[in-house]
Design a protein around this motif. Structure first.
Motif, PDB file in Angstrom:
ATOM      1  N   GLU A  37       1.797 -24.066 -33.819  1.00  0.00           N
ATOM      2  CA  GLU A  37       3.007 -24.816 -34.136  1.00  0.00           C
ATOM      3  C   GLU A  37       4.279 -24.096 -33.676  1.00  0.00           C
ATOM      4  OE1 GLU A  37       0.514 -24.196 -36.241  1.00  0.00           O
ATOM      5  OE2 GLU A  37      -0.325 -26.234 -36.313  1.00  0.00           O
ATOM      6  N   ASP A  38       4.193 -22.771 -33.541  1.00  0.00           N
ATOM      7  CA  ASP A  38       5.372 -21.998 -33.155  1.00  0.00           C
ATOM      8  C   ASP A  38       5.815 -22.274 -31.726  1.00  0.00           C
ATOM      9  OD1 ASP A  38       5.441 -20.722 -35.645  1.00  0.00           O
ATOM     10  OD2 ASP A  38       4.072 -19.140 -34.975  1.00  0.00           O
ATOM     11  N   ILE A  39       4.892 -22.678 -30.872  1.00  0.00           N
ATOM     12  CA  ILE A  39       5.220 -22.835 -29.448  1.00  0.00           C
ATOM     13  C   ILE A  39       5.035 -24.256 -28.940  1.00  0.00           C
ATOM     14  CG2 ILE A  39       4.642 -20.425 -28.939  1.00  0.00           C
ATOM     15  CD1 ILE A  39       1.990 -21.494 -27.728  1.00  0.00           C
ATOM     16  N   ARG A  40       4.511 -25.143 -29.758  1.00  0.00           N
ATOM     17  CA  ARG A  40       4.099 -26.470 -29.288  1.00  0.00           C
ATOM     18  C   ARG A  40       5.236 -27.249 -28.625  1.00  0.00           C
ATOM     19  NH1 ARG A  40       0.778 -28.972 -33.732  1.00  0.00           N
ATOM     20  NH2 ARG A  40      -0.810 -27.577 -32.852  1.00  0.00           N
ATOM     21  N   GLU A  41       6.456 -27.066 -29.101  1.00  0.00           N
ATOM     22  CA  GLU A  41       7.592 -27.833 -28.565  1.00  0.00           C
ATOM     23  C   GLU A  41       8.264 -27.169 -27.373  1.00  0.00           C
ATOM     24  OE1 GLU A  41       8.232 -30.876 -29.699  1.00  0.00           O
ATOM     25  OE2 GLU A  41       6.504 -30.580 -31.005  1.00  0.00           O
ATOM     26  N   SER A  59      -3.526 -17.577 -23.183  1.00  0.00           N
ATOM     27  CA  SER A  59      -4.539 -18.605 -23.438  1.00  0.00           C
ATOM     28  C   SER A  59      -4.083 -19.569 -24.530  1.00  0.00           C
ATOM     29  CB  SER A  59      -5.876 -17.964 -23.803  1.00  0.00           C
ATOM     30  OG  SER A  59      -5.754 -17.123 -24.930  1.00  0.00           O
ATOM     31  N   SER A  60      -3.366 -19.076 -25.551  1.00  0.00           N
ATOM     32  CA  SER A  60      -2.849 -19.965 -26.597  1.00  0.00           C
ATOM     33  C   SER A  60      -1.860 -20.967 -26.020  1.00  0.00           C
ATOM     34  CB  SER A  60      -2.178 -19.144 -27.701  1.00  0.00           C
ATOM     35  OG  SER A  60      -3.107 -18.325 -28.366  1.00  0.00           O
ATOM     36  N   CYS A  61      -1.050 -20.526 -25.088  1.00  0.00           N
ATOM     37  CA  CYS A  61      -0.097 -21.443 -24.442  1.00  0.00           C
ATOM     38  C   CYS A  61      -0.817 -22.535 -23.665  1.00  0.00           C
ATOM     39  CB  CYS A  61       0.841 -20.673 -23.529  1.00  0.00           C
ATOM     40  SG  CYS A  61       1.993 -19.591 -24.396  1.00  0.00           S
ATOM     41  N   GLY A  65      -0.644 -26.744 -23.927  1.00  0.00           N
ATOM     42  CA  GLY A  65       0.006 -27.437 -22.820  1.00  0.00           C
ATOM     43  C   GLY A  65       1.374 -26.885 -22.462  1.00  0.00           C
ATOM     44  N   VAL A  66       1.587 -25.609 -22.751  1.00  0.00           N
ATOM     45  CA  VAL A  66       2.887 -24.976 -22.484  1.00  0.00           C
ATOM     46  C   VAL A  66       2.787 -24.111 -21.229  1.00  0.00           C
ATOM     47  CG1 VAL A  66       4.647 -23.409 -23.373  1.00  0.00           C
ATOM     48  CG2 VAL A  66       3.453 -24.947 -24.943  1.00  0.00           C
ATOM     49  N   GLU A  84      -8.776 -19.311 -14.777  1.00  0.00           N
ATOM     50  CA  GLU A  84      -9.773 -20.350 -15.064  1.00  0.00           C
ATOM     51  C   GLU A  84      -9.353 -21.197 -16.260  1.00  0.00           C
ATOM     52  OE1 GLU A  84     -12.890 -22.814 -14.729  1.00  0.00           O
ATOM     53  OE2 GLU A  84     -12.222 -21.301 -13.278  1.00  0.00           O
ATOM     54  N   LEU A  85      -8.829 -20.579 -17.293  1.00  0.00           N
ATOM     55  CA  LEU A  85      -8.340 -21.330 -18.450  1.00  0.00           C
ATOM     56  C   LEU A  85      -7.190 -22.257 -18.066  1.00  0.00           C
ATOM     57  CD1 LEU A  85      -8.304 -18.734 -21.376  1.00  0.00           C
ATOM     58  CD2 LEU A  85      -9.590 -20.884 -21.296  1.00  0.00           C
ATOM     59  N   CYS A  86      -6.312 -21.767 -17.220  1.00  0.00           N
ATOM     60  CA  CYS A  86      -5.197 -22.590 -16.758  1.00  0.00           C
ATOM     61  C   CYS A  86      -5.712 -23.839 -16.060  1.00  0.00           C
ATOM     62  CB  CYS A  86      -4.305 -21.782 -15.815  1.00  0.00           C
ATOM     63  SG  CYS A  86      -2.906 -22.700 -15.132  1.00  0.00           S
ATOM     64  N   ARG A  87      -6.713 -23.673 -15.213  1.00  0.00           N
ATOM     65  CA  ARG A  87      -7.262 -24.818 -14.479  1.00  0.00           C
ATOM     66  C   ARG A  87      -8.013 -25.769 -15.403  1.00  0.00           C
ATOM     67  NH1 ARG A  87      -8.822 -20.853  -9.465  1.00  0.00           N
ATOM     68  NH2 ARG A  87      -6.812 -21.059  -8.388  1.00  0.00           N
TER      69      ARG A  87
END
Length: 233
Positions: A37-41, A59-61, A65-66, A84-87
């Motif tokens: 919730e801290d970064i979602r926006e 990876s949390s970002c 979708g950040v 790989e996580l980004c893709r």
């Protein structure tokens, strides 16, 4: 643009000042663990944390979708996992060992010089980097990027801190109080030396480059570098 700062040390505070001066908003200042919730926006997260936290931050970002701009060094053994996580999440990611606009031009100059010197085996190659005493990794990520540029364009096969083998680039790392960052590459021959040096006067250049990268990545998907941001391909 709404920015989440992951790592709120000296660099995080400098990035905050730079972002605010460019009319952006800081919605999170995180120096430890955080919840989604801290970064979602956020429209972008800028990570200048510590090596042990960088991969989890990145990876949390991606899961939220950040887009991520990462300047943390010392964690690159997991870089391929991050890509790989980004893709997988169709995210957006820029990692740079140094976001300074001048340093990224210096990277290109280094490769250009290495191509010219690659056919002159009588010159020995060496590198020195100097940073402040709080820097956790040695050699610096910038020095490693420079060494990799030399290796790609000469017969050198690797690099090593301090004493290097015949086909390796030796890197000397010094830690001196209040030095933002100096990198020098020297080609030493019997009749002359050729040396190029980049000297940072403060951290402002690193902060500006990171914010410019966050601006550039808006609306994009994929893994990029500062070469893309500065159109240096």
């Amino acid at each position: 643009m709404k920015i989440a700062l992951l790592g709120y040390g000296k660099m995080g505070k400098m990035i905050e000042q730079t972002a605010l001066s460019r009319n952006h908003e800081i919605i999170a200042r995180i120096d430890d663990k955080f919840s989604p919730e801290d970064i979602r926006e956020a429209d972008a997260a800028i990570d200048f944390s510590i090596p042990s936290a960088a991969f989890n931050n990145i990876s949390s970002c991606f899961t939220q979708g950040v887009p991520v701009i990462s300047g943390t060094t010392g964690w690159l053994d997991r870089y391929d996992e991050a890509v790989e996580l980004c893709r997988q999440h169709e995210g957006a990611f820029i990692y740079a060992s140094n976001f300074s606009l001048g340093v990224n031009i210096f990277f290109q100059l280094n490769e250009y010089l290495a191509r010219m010197m690659g056919g002159l085996p009588d010159y020995n190659i060496s590198m020195e980097e100097i940073h402040h005493t709080q820097k956790l990794d040695a050699p610096s990520g910038t020095a490693i990027t420079l060494a990799e540029g030399i290796i790609r364009n000469t017969s050198r096969t690797g690099w090593k801190l301090d004493t290097a083998g015949e086909n390796e680039v030796p890197i000397t790392a010094k830690r001196i109080e209040n030095v933002p960052g100096t990198h020098s590459i020297k080609y030493s021959g019997k009749v002359d030396d050729i040396e190029i040096t980049h000297t940072a006067h403060n951290r402002e250049g690193f902060a500006l480059g990171a914010v410019i990268a966050a601006e550039w990545i808006q609306g994009k998907t994929g893994v990029f570098s500062m070469k893309d941001v500065l159109n240096l391909q």
